[in-house]
Design a protein around this motif. Structure first.
Motif, short mmCIF file in Angstrom:
data_model
loop_
_atom_site.label_atom_id
_atom_site.label_comp_id
_atom_site.label_asym_id
_atom_site.label_seq_id
_atom_site.Cartn_x
_atom_site.Cartn_y
_atom_site.Cartn_z
N ARG A 10 -53.05 -4.67 12.82
CA ARG A 10 -54.05 -4.66 12.52
C ARG A 10 -54.59 -2.82 13.42
N MET A 59 -54.95 -3.37 21.00
CA MET A 59 -55.07 -4.22 19.86
C MET A 59 -53.79 -5.36 20.95
N ALA A 62 -53.83 2.83 21.13
CA ALA A 62 -54.09 1.48 19.80
C ALA A 62 -53.13 0.25 20.33
N VAL A 119 -56.11 0.87 13.79
CA VAL A 119 -56.79 1.61 15.06
C VAL A 119 -56.25 2.86 15.26
#
Length: 471
Positions: free
Chosen positions: A116, A32, A28, A120
């Protein structure tokens, strides 16, 4: 041996889960922040801050997995139940993490922590954990079908429930249950039933357990032999072998009985009715209120046209009221559009409508066939005497008759009656078997969920409105 294997498997699970949590977090972060796949923008902090968060995250998530039973034996647990528990544990973990992060952000230290990336991670972790456990389940299932990782079990007592247990083990070889034999006082020693041998009498149980390696004992006595239960339990506990009791109540108690603890006193409810839970009942009532209001607004043009057609086609009131039996056996007035010629009250009680019934008007025949005559029941739902989904209510005189003739008929009155139901969407309307309808109604009552209600409402659109048995 089985216990040691289970302990090793749990240790393996814990280590693998920890690695997966760390891997999902790292992936993740890479997607990101670390890579150029997505614009960095808000949420850029040094990597050490993100990866230091794993120190509390991994143990908290492992504790949540344990709390949701993800380290318990999987022999008889369904894949769907396990996946739902994974989702629940991760959702609680997400809520805890975001709550703590919100509090820390106020101090300014974690003000730029990427939300974010957390979202994720949540999705990746659920997917990875689901794949991992699915893979382990697949490997164990293959091993058990080939005779490995078996759990050897002895059944004490021959009864309907032992018969059902043997059948269930044969249908599910992935459980890994090998039934070593049955101990019983009635069936002759040496006899074989469905591939399982009778290996002795109940008085021989202590010697059998001492001479053989047994992983588990299942007490499956018939009801008539329950006076032997205390002695059997004493022998089983003396042997140190894990023992379970499978009561022979299939003809008396629900297949999914619920239990409760009343100040240390274990209580088995004869019938599991999820809607006795206040939370479930409140949720269903809210759906009924909003659903009935939506139905009234949506079908108001149809109801208006129907009312005019009835008024012009035959003398009498537009709305037909009839006493039915509802929740907790209480009578209520159910509303329908009148589909027959006006009758005396004593004539209405004579019987059901049959095919070609001369009492049904031309308009009535159409609105009964298309279920338009049922639309005023949205007002029953709004008033709380009915629900959108539930067993269909019956007239008082028939309830009095059926409760004497049909076993468990009155169970259907433990929930609100419905405009549509599980029996109706399975074709049981009009002149069909009342026994079958009751069977479907009881299944609905015991297996209720909000998802099932929405499924029935969806099926009603395609199967419930127009029915060949509606005369």
């Amino acid at each position: 041996m089985i216990k040691n294997n289970q302990h090793l498997l749990n240790q393996f699970h814990v280590v693998l889960d920890a690695l997966i949590i760390a891997g999902a977090w790292a992936l993740a972060w890479y997607l990101m922040i670390g890579s150029r796949i997505f614009p960095a923008g808000y949420g850029v902090l040094p990597p050490r801050i993100y990866f230091s968060a794993l120190i509390p995250i991994i143990p908290v998530y492992l504790i949540l997995y344990w709390a949701f039973g993800l380290y318990q034996p999987k022999r008889t647990r369904t894949k769907r139940t396990e996946f739902f528990n994974i989702c629940k544990a991760n959702t609680i973990g997400l809520m805890l993490f975001t709550s703590i992060l919100y509090l820390l952000r106020r101090s300014g230290y974690f003000a730029h922590f990427s939300t974010r990336m957390i979202a994720v991670f949540y999705l990746l972790n659920i997917a990875a954990c689901g794949i991992e456990r699915g893979g382990i389940r697949f490997i164990l299932t293959r091993m058990r079908k080939q005779g490995f990782n078996q759990k050897h079990i002895v059944l004490v007592g021959f009864s309907d429930v032992s018969d059902m247990f043997i059948d269930a083990c044969h249908r599910n070889p992935d459980w890994g249950y090998h039934i070593y034999g049955i101990v019983d006082d009635i069936v002759q020693d040496g006899a074989t039933y469905k591939g399982v041998n009778v290996i002795g009498r109940i008085s021989d149980l202590e010697q059998i357990l001492a001479k053989n390696t047994i992983d588990e004992i299942a007490i499956t006595l018939p009801l008539a032999a329950y006076e032997k239960l205390a002695g059997i339990v004493a022998v089983c506990e003396k042997s140190g072998v894990h023992t379970k009791f499978i009561p022979d109540y299939t003809n008396i108690i629900s297949s999914k009985p619920s239990t409760e603890d009343m100040d240390g006193l274990p209580v088995i409810n004869i019938r599991n009715v999820p809607l006795t839970d206040p939370v479930n009942a409140s949720m269903k009532r809210l759906v009924d209120i909003f659903g009935s209001l939506f139905g009234i607004v949506l079908f108001s043009p149809v109801m208006l046209v129907t009312a005019v057609a009835i008024k012009l086609s035959s003398p009498g009131p537009v709305i037909f009221k009839q006493e039915r039996v509802g929740l907790h056996n209480k009578p209520f007035m159910m509303y329908k559009f009148r589909s027959m010629v006006q009758q005396k009250p004593e004539d209405e009680k004579k019987g059901w409508t049959t095919k070609g019934d001369p009492r049904v008007t031309r308009v009535g025949r159409f609105i009964r066939k298309t279920s338009i005559d049922e639309l005023p029941q949205f007002f029953n739902v709004l008033l709380g005497t009915m629900s959108l989904v539930g067993p269909r209510p019956e007239r008082t005189q028939f309830v009095e008759m059926f409760k004497e003739e049909i076993p468990r008929y009155m169970i259907k009155h433990q929930v609100r009656p419905g405009m549509t139901g599980w029996a109706q969407v399975n074709g049981l309307r009009g002149d069909t078997s009342i026994y079958e309808r009751v069977r479907y109604d009881i299944w609905y009552i015991e297996n209720w969920s909000m998802a099932l209600d929405f499924k029935i409402l969806f099926m009603t659109i395609f199967k419930g409105f127009v029915n060949k048995n509606a005369y």
